[in-house]
Design a protein around this motif. Structure first.
Motif, PDB file in Angstrom:
ATOM      1  N   PHE A  28     -12.787   6.033 -22.950  1.00  0.00           N
ATOM      2  CA  PHE A  28     -12.035   4.870 -22.185  1.00  0.00           C
ATOM      3  C   PHE A  28     -10.520   5.437 -21.202  1.00  0.00           C
ATOM      4  O   PHE A  28     -10.227   3.930 -20.752  1.00  0.00           O
ATOM      5  N   GLY A  29     -10.971   5.889 -21.179  1.00  0.00           N
ATOM      6  CA  GLY A  29     -10.010   6.362 -19.375  1.00  0.00           C
ATOM      7  C   GLY A  29      -8.618   6.395 -19.788  1.00  0.00           C
ATOM      8  O   GLY A  29      -8.629   6.608 -20.427  1.00  0.00           O
ATOM      9  N   LEU A  30      -7.459   5.707 -18.450  1.00  0.00           N
ATOM     10  CA  LEU A  30      -6.741   5.917 -18.447  1.00  0.00           C
ATOM     11  C   LEU A  30      -5.713   4.419 -19.089  1.00  0.00           C
ATOM     12  O   LEU A  30      -6.453   3.540 -18.708  1.00  0.00           O
ATOM     13  N   ARG A  69       0.978  -1.621  -0.244  1.00  0.00           N
ATOM     14  CA  ARG A  69      -0.100  -0.197  -0.192  1.00  0.00           C
ATOM     15  C   ARG A  69       0.747   1.059  -0.431  1.00  0.00           C
ATOM     16  O   ARG A  69       1.721   1.288   0.422  1.00  0.00           O
ATOM     17  N   VAL A  70       0.835   2.278  -0.676  1.00  0.00           N
ATOM     18  CA  VAL A  70       1.614   3.066  -1.285  1.00  0.00           C
ATOM     19  C   VAL A  70       0.708   4.848  -1.397  1.00  0.00           C
ATOM     20  O   VAL A  70      -0.362   4.600  -1.570  1.00  0.00           O
ATOM     21  N   ASP A  71       1.284   5.954  -0.514  1.00  0.00           N
ATOM     22  CA  ASP A  71       0.867   7.361  -1.103  1.00  0.00           C
ATOM     23  C   ASP A  71       0.756   7.510  -2.266  1.00  0.00           C
ATOM     24  O   ASP A  71      -0.770   7.521  -2.158  1.00  0.00           O
ATOM     25  N   LYS A  72       1.777   7.168  -3.503  1.00  0.00           N
ATOM     26  CA  LYS A  72       0.948   7.709  -4.100  1.00  0.00           C
ATOM     27  C   LYS A  72       1.328   6.838  -5.256  1.00  0.00           C
ATOM     28  O   LYS A  72       3.152   6.231  -5.047  1.00  0.00           O
ATOM     29  N   LEU A  73       0.964   6.989  -6.862  1.00  0.00           N
ATOM     30  CA  LEU A  73       1.627   6.087  -7.842  1.00  0.00           C
ATOM     31  C   LEU A  73       2.076   7.160  -9.297  1.00  0.00           C
ATOM     32  O   LEU A  73       0.986   8.001  -9.259  1.00  0.00           O
ATOM     33  N   LEU A  74       2.698   7.489  -9.470  1.00  0.00           N
ATOM     34  CA  LEU A  74       2.596   8.151 -10.520  1.00  0.00           C
ATOM     35  C   LEU A  74       3.225   7.670 -11.830  1.00  0.00           C
ATOM     36  O   LEU A  74       3.444   6.092 -11.985  1.00  0.00           O
ATOM     37  N   LEU A  75       1.817   7.517 -13.060  1.00  0.00           N
ATOM     38  CA  LEU A  75       1.070   6.642 -14.049  1.00  0.00           C
ATOM     39  C   LEU A  75       1.702   7.157 -14.958  1.00  0.00           C
ATOM     40  O   LEU A  75       1.066   8.657 -15.416  1.00  0.00           O
ATOM     41  N   SER A  76       2.728   7.060 -15.976  1.00  0.00           N
ATOM     42  CA  SER A  76       2.692   7.755 -16.863  1.00  0.00           C
ATOM     43  C   SER A  76       1.282   7.140 -18.235  1.00  0.00           C
ATOM     44  O   SER A  76       2.103   5.768 -18.475  1.00  0.00           O
ATOM     45  N   VAL A  77       0.857   7.725 -18.992  1.00  0.00           N
ATOM     46  CA  VAL A  77      -0.191   7.188 -19.723  1.00  0.00           C
ATOM     47  C   VAL A  77       0.429   7.670 -21.101  1.00  0.00           C
ATOM     48  O   VAL A  77       0.361   8.947 -21.843  1.00  0.00           O
ATOM     49  N   ASP A  78      -0.444   7.070 -21.712  1.00  0.00           N
ATOM     50  CA  ASP A  78      -0.712   7.365 -23.742  1.00  0.00           C
ATOM     51  C   ASP A  78      -1.972   7.615 -24.128  1.00  0.00           C
ATOM     52  O   ASP A  78      -1.397   8.866 -25.197  1.00  0.00           O
ATOM     53  N   GLY A  79      -3.281   7.947 -23.352  1.00  0.00           N
ATOM     54  CA  GLY A  79      -4.125   8.082 -24.023  1.00  0.00           C
ATOM     55  C   GLY A  79      -5.068   8.451 -22.161  1.00  0.00           C
ATOM     56  O   GLY A  79      -4.739   7.550 -21.274  1.00  0.00           O
ATOM     57  N   ALA A  80      -5.584   9.589 -22.344  1.00  0.00           N
ATOM     58  CA  ALA A  80      -6.803   9.740 -21.272  1.00  0.00           C
ATOM     59  C   ALA A  80      -7.780  11.399 -22.551  1.00  0.00           C
ATOM     60  O   ALA A  80      -7.766  11.610 -22.526  1.00  0.00           O
ATOM     61  N   SER A  81      -8.700   9.786 -21.429  1.00  0.00           N
ATOM     62  CA  SER A  81     -10.454  10.465 -22.324  1.00  0.00           C
ATOM     63  C   SER A  81     -11.626   9.757 -21.073  1.00  0.00           C
ATOM     64  O   SER A  81     -11.457   8.884 -20.637  1.00  0.00           O
ATOM     65  N   GLU A  82     -12.598  10.543 -21.289  1.00  0.00           N
ATOM     66  CA  GLU A  82     -13.703  10.361 -20.408  1.00  0.00           C
ATOM     67  C   GLU A  82     -14.348   9.183 -21.114  1.00  0.00           C
ATOM     68  O   GLU A  82     -14.610   7.392 -20.635  1.00  0.00           O
ATOM     69  N   PHE A 121      -4.847   0.562 -25.148  1.00  0.00           N
ATOM     70  CA  PHE A 121      -4.913  -1.078 -24.139  1.00  0.00           C
ATOM     71  C   PHE A 121      -5.756  -0.033 -22.936  1.00  0.00           C
ATOM     72  O   PHE A 121      -4.610   0.679 -21.960  1.00  0.00           O
ATOM     73  N   HIS A 122      -6.712  -0.337 -22.339  1.00  0.00           N
ATOM     74  CA  HIS A 122      -8.087   0.424 -21.442  1.00  0.00           C
ATOM     75  C   HIS A 122      -6.414  -0.150 -19.811  1.00  0.00           C
ATOM     76  O   HIS A 122      -6.348  -1.322 -19.102  1.00  0.00           O
ATOM     77  N   ILE A 123      -5.936   0.881 -18.549  1.00  0.00           N
ATOM     78  CA  ILE A 123      -5.952   0.930 -17.273  1.00  0.00           C
ATOM     79  C   ILE A 123      -6.952   1.034 -16.680  1.00  0.00           C
ATOM     80  O   ILE A 123      -7.190  -0.215 -15.713  1.00  0.00           O
ATOM     81  N   ALA A 124      -7.029   2.128 -16.317  1.00  0.00           N
ATOM     82  CA  ALA A 124      -8.056   2.378 -15.618  1.00  0.00           C
ATOM     83  C   ALA A 124      -9.480   3.293 -16.429  1.00  0.00           C
ATOM     84  O   ALA A 124      -8.899   4.392 -16.874  1.00  0.00           O
ATOM     85  N   GLY A 125     -10.325   3.380 -15.617  1.00  0.00           N
ATOM     86  CA  GLY A 125     -11.640   4.534 -15.658  1.00  0.00           C
ATOM     87  C   GLY A 125     -10.841   6.293 -15.167  1.00  0.00           C
ATOM     88  O   GLY A 125      -9.858   5.954 -14.824  1.00  0.00           O
ATOM     89  N   LEU A 126     -10.990   7.342 -16.719  1.00  0.00           N
ATOM     90  CA  LEU A 126     -10.291   8.839 -15.744  1.00  0.00           C
ATOM     91  C   LEU A 126     -10.825   9.106 -14.612  1.00  0.00           C
ATOM     92  O   LEU A 126     -10.019   9.073 -13.147  1.00  0.00           O
ATOM     93  N   GLY A 127     -11.705   8.419 -14.098  1.00  0.00           N
ATOM     94  CA  GLY A 127     -12.282   9.030 -12.447  1.00  0.00           C
ATOM     95  C   GLY A 127     -11.018   8.433 -11.646  1.00  0.00           C
ATOM     96  O   GLY A 127     -10.922   8.439 -10.357  1.00  0.00           O
TER      97      GLY A 127
END
Length: 603
Positions: free
Chosen positions: A524-526, A509-522, A562-568
Motif C-alpha cells: 500500500f506504500g506510504l 521546489r525544496v531539498d527535503k520533505l520531512l513526512l510523518s506517516v502512519d503506515g509504510a508497506s510494500e 489513506f494512500h499517500i505515495a508508493g514506498l519507492g
C-alpha cells in the motif's frame, strides 16, 4: 464426576479443532470447476500436521532472528495474515513467544530479551534473572515488583539517581549540585545588576528532582531572602510538559528574566516556550541541572543557556557497573555511592560539539574485574528518549563489555501511546539533525515533524508548511525563512488543505520533505490515517528532491487508511531501533537509506 485432566483435554481438543477449521477456511479444496467440495473431502490429519508444522517453523524463525513480522510469515507459508495471527496467539498462549503489533518477539532462556521487552517481561521470565539490576527513578507496580525480585534472590540492586527502598543509591548529591549552580546564578544576577524574576521548572514527583529544586531555591534565598520573586512550575521532567507550563508562566509573568530547570528537558522546554511566544532570550539568564547530552551543550554553545551542572552520565554509568562488580567480588557497597558533578559555564565550555565527559574513571584491578566475566546486568528505565538514559546506558554497556559481562536496558511499559510519542520525539530530533543549514524544507503536521521543527532552532533554512502547529513553532525564529501555504482551514487538525494549499506547494521546489506517516508497506506504500491533507502531502512528495519518511517501527508493514505515495517514493527513512532487521534489509534493497535515531538503551 469429572475425569482427571479433562479440562486440559477439552482445551487441547478445542485448539485442535480451531486449527483445523482455520486452516480449512484458508485452504479450501477446489474441484476443476473452481467450486468448493464438501466438508467430507477435507483431509483432517493432513491439515492437523500442516498447522503443527507451521507453528513449529514460526517458532524456529522467531527464535533464530529474535523477531518476525506477520506479513513475512504469511508470505513464507502462503497463508493469510489472519491465520498467522491466530498461530501467534496460540504460541503466546503456550508461553512460547511474545506477540507485538504486527509480529512476534522471541522468548528464549538462551539469551537476553529482545527489542521491545519491558520490565513486566522480565518478571514473567525468571529464567532470565540478571546477576545485577539497576533501576532508574521509577515508582510503579512493575518497578516495585522488580525490586522485590532482586531482594528475594539476593541480586545486587542499585537505584540510579534517586533513592529507592531496599536498593543502594548510586548518583550525585542532587541538593549540593543544584545549590552550587544556584550560587553561580545569584553571583551572575548581581554581576548583571538584574532585579530577578525567576522561573524554576521542576518535577515534583521524583525525589532527585525535588532535591534539585530545593538546592536551587536554597541558593536564591541565601542571596535574596524572601525578596526574590520566584515562580515554580512542575514540568514533569518532559520536554512537552515543560514547554506548556513555561508558556503559561511567561504569559502570566512576562517580567521573568531568569530561568532555571531541574533537568535538560525542563530547560529546553522553557527555551522552546520563549521562542514560541516571540521572547528574545538574549537578556534572560538560563541555567539548569543535568548536562545530560549534546543538545543542552549545543544550546550553551549558541549562547541560549549560560551554565549547567553536569551530573556526568558517563561517569554514573561506569561507576554503576564497577559497583556491581565489586559486589560480586564480595565487597559491601554501603547505603549509597555518591558520584561527582561538574559546573560548566558557557563562556568557558571546551570546544567541540558533544557533551564534556568529565574526569576518566580508572578500571578496576584485574583480581576484582574477573568476577564480572559471564555475568549479566539489566538497566530498567522509564523514558527511552532522554539523553541522560541514552548516555548512561551507553557507558554501562561499554564498561560491562570491557569486563566480559553482558548488558541490556529495558523500559517499564506504560502504554503504547506514551511509548510512540517518545519515539516520535526521538525521530524528530534525529530528523532535525539530518537537515543542513541552507537547505529548504517541506514540513507536514505530523507529530514527528512537529518535534523536528522544535529542534531546528539555530539552523538557517527555509520551511514551507501547511501546518499551523509547525508555523507556531517556527515563526519567531529569525534564522528560519518561513512560508505558510494558503487553503481552507481544518480546525480539528489545525492545518490548511484544499486546492489553495496544493497549488502553493506545487509551485515550490525544496531539498527535503520531512513526512510523518502512519503506515509504510510494500503493498500500500506510504499511508496516513487522515484524509484531509492527502492531496497536500502528495503534492509535497512530487515537489521534493528528497522524501525523508519519519515513522516509528510499528508503522512498517501496516496499511493506514489513506494512500499517500508508493514506498519507492521514499529516499530516506528515519525510525527507531525497534525496526526489524528483515524490514531494514528490504528497505536497503530498494535503495532507501535507513537512519536509526540514536537510542543507546536499546538492547
Amino acid at each position: 464426576m469429572a475425569i482427571p485432566g479433562s479440562e486440559a483435554l477439552h482445551s487441547a481438543i478445542g485448539r485442535l479443532l480451531a486449527g483445523v477449521l482455520t486452516t480449512a477456511l484458508d485452504h479450501p479444496n477446489k474441484n476443476d470447476n473452481n467450486r468448493y467440495t464438501s466438508k467430507t473431502d477435507f483431509q483432517l490429519p493432513g491439515w492437523i500436521v500442516l498447522q503443527a508444522e507451521r507453528e513449529n517453523e514460526i517458532l524456529t524463525a522467531v527464535n533464530e532472528t529474535g523477531s518476525a513480522s506477520v506479513r513475512s510469515l504469511a508470505q513464507r507459508f502462503r497463508v493469510t495474515e489472519a491465520t498467522v495471527r491466530r498461530d501467534l496467539q496460540r504460541l503466546e498462549d503456550r508461553r512460547q513467544l511474545r506477540r507485538i503489533h504486527g509480529g512476534a518477539l522471541r522468548l528464549s532462556p538462551d539469551g537476553p530479551p529482545t527489542i521491545g521487552a519491558t520490565a513486566e517481561d522480565l518478571l514473567a521470565r525468571p529464567q532470565d534473572t540478571p546477576d545485577g539490576l539497576i533501576v532508574a527513578p521509577i515508582e510503579n507496580t512493575a518497578a516495585r515488583a522488580l525490586r522485590q525480585m532482586a531482594l528475594r534472590q539476593g541480586i545486587p540492586l542499585l537505584a540510579e539517581s534517586a533513592p529507592q527502598s531496599g536498593a543502594v543509591y548510586l548518583g550525585p548529591d542532587n541538593f549540593a549540585a543544584a545549590l552550587a549552580l544556584s550560587r553561580w546564578v545569584t553571583a551572575e544576577i548581581r554581576r548583571r545588576k538584574l532585579t530577578p524574576t525567576i522561573l524554576c521548572v521542576s518535577h515534583d514527583e521524583l525525589a532527585n528532582a525535588a532535591a534539585r529544586r530545593a538546592g536551587l531555591l536554597q541558593g536564591l534565598r541565601e542571596a535574596f531572602g524572601e525578596q526574590a520573586e520566584i515562580v515554580t512550575v512542575d514540568g514533569g521532567g518532559l520536554l512537552d510538559q515543560a514547554n506548556q507550563v513555561a508558556q503559561a508562566a511567561l504569559r502570566v509573568q512576562p517580567a521573568i528574566n531568569v530561568i532555571l530547570g531541574v533537568n535538560d528537558d525542563s530547560v529546553l522546554g522553557a527555551l522552546h516556550a520563549c521562542a514560541e511566544l516571540g521572547r528574545e532570550t538574549g537578556e534572560t539568564l538560563v541555567a539548569g541541572v543535568g548536562g545530560e547530552g549534546p543538545t543542552l551543550f549545543g544550546a550553551m554553545r549558541r549562547g541560549a543557556v549560560h551554565a549547567c551542572v553536569s551530573l556526568l552520565p558517563k561517569t554514573v554509568g561506569a561507576t554503576a557497573i564497577d559497583s556491581l562488580v565489586r559486589s560480586w567480588h564480595g565487597e559491601e557497597l554501603g547505603a549509597q555511592i555518591i558520584t561527582p558533578w561538574c559546573l560548566y559555564v558557557a563562556a568557558e565550555l571546551p570546544a567541540g560539539e558533544g557533551a564534556p565527559v568529565g574526569p576518566p574513571l580508572e578500571p578496576l584491578p584485574e583480581n576484582v574485574a574477573r568476577h564480572a566475566s559471564g555475568k549479566h546486568v539489566e538497566f530498567i528505565v522509564q523514558f527511552r528518549t532522554h539523553e541522560w538514559y541514552q548516555e548512561v546506558a551507553k557507558a554501562m554497556r561499554e564498561r560491562a563489555q570491557a569486563y566480559g559481562a553482558t548488558f541490556t536496558a529495558h523500559t517499564v511499559g506504560e502504554g503504547l501511546e506514551r511509548e510512540v510519542r517518545e519515539l516520535r520525539q526521538l525521530i524528530g530530533k534525529e530528523a532535525a539533525a539530518y537537515v543542513r543549514s541552507g537547505e529548504s524544507l517541506f514540513l507536514d503536521g505530523g507529530q514527528a515533524s512537529c518535534y523536528a521543527a522544535r529542534f531546528l532552532a539555530g539552523k538557517r533554512t527555509s520551511v514551507t508548511t501547511h501546518s499551523l502547529a509547525v508555523f507556531n513553532l517556527l515563526h519567531n525564529l529569525p534564522e528560519i525563512q518561513l512560508r505558510l501555504t494558503g487553503g481552507d482551514y481544518h480546525r480539528e487538525q489545525n492545518l490548511l488543505h484544499g486546492q489553495g494549499a496544493v497549488q502553493a506547494v506545487a509551485g515550490v521546489r525544496v531539498d527535503k520533505l520531512l513526512l510523518s506517516v502512519d503506515g509504510a508497506s510494500e503493498r500500500f506504500g506510504l499511508s496516513s490515517a487522515s484524509e484531509h491533507e492527502l492531496e497536500v502531502l502528495r503534492a509535497m512528495v512530487r515537489s521534493a528532491r528528497e522524501v525523508v519518511v519519519l515513522a516509528v517501527h510499528t508503522a512498517f508493514g501496516v496499511d493506514a487508511n489513506f494512500h499517500i505515495a508508493g514506498l519507492g517514493s521514499a529516499t530516506t527513512v528515519i525510525t527507531d531501533s525497534g525496526l526489524s532487521p528483515e524490514t531494514r534489509l528490504e528497505l536497503s534493497r530498494r535503495g532507501i537509506r535507513v537512519i536509526i535515531a540514536s537510542q543507546e538503551i536499546a538492547p
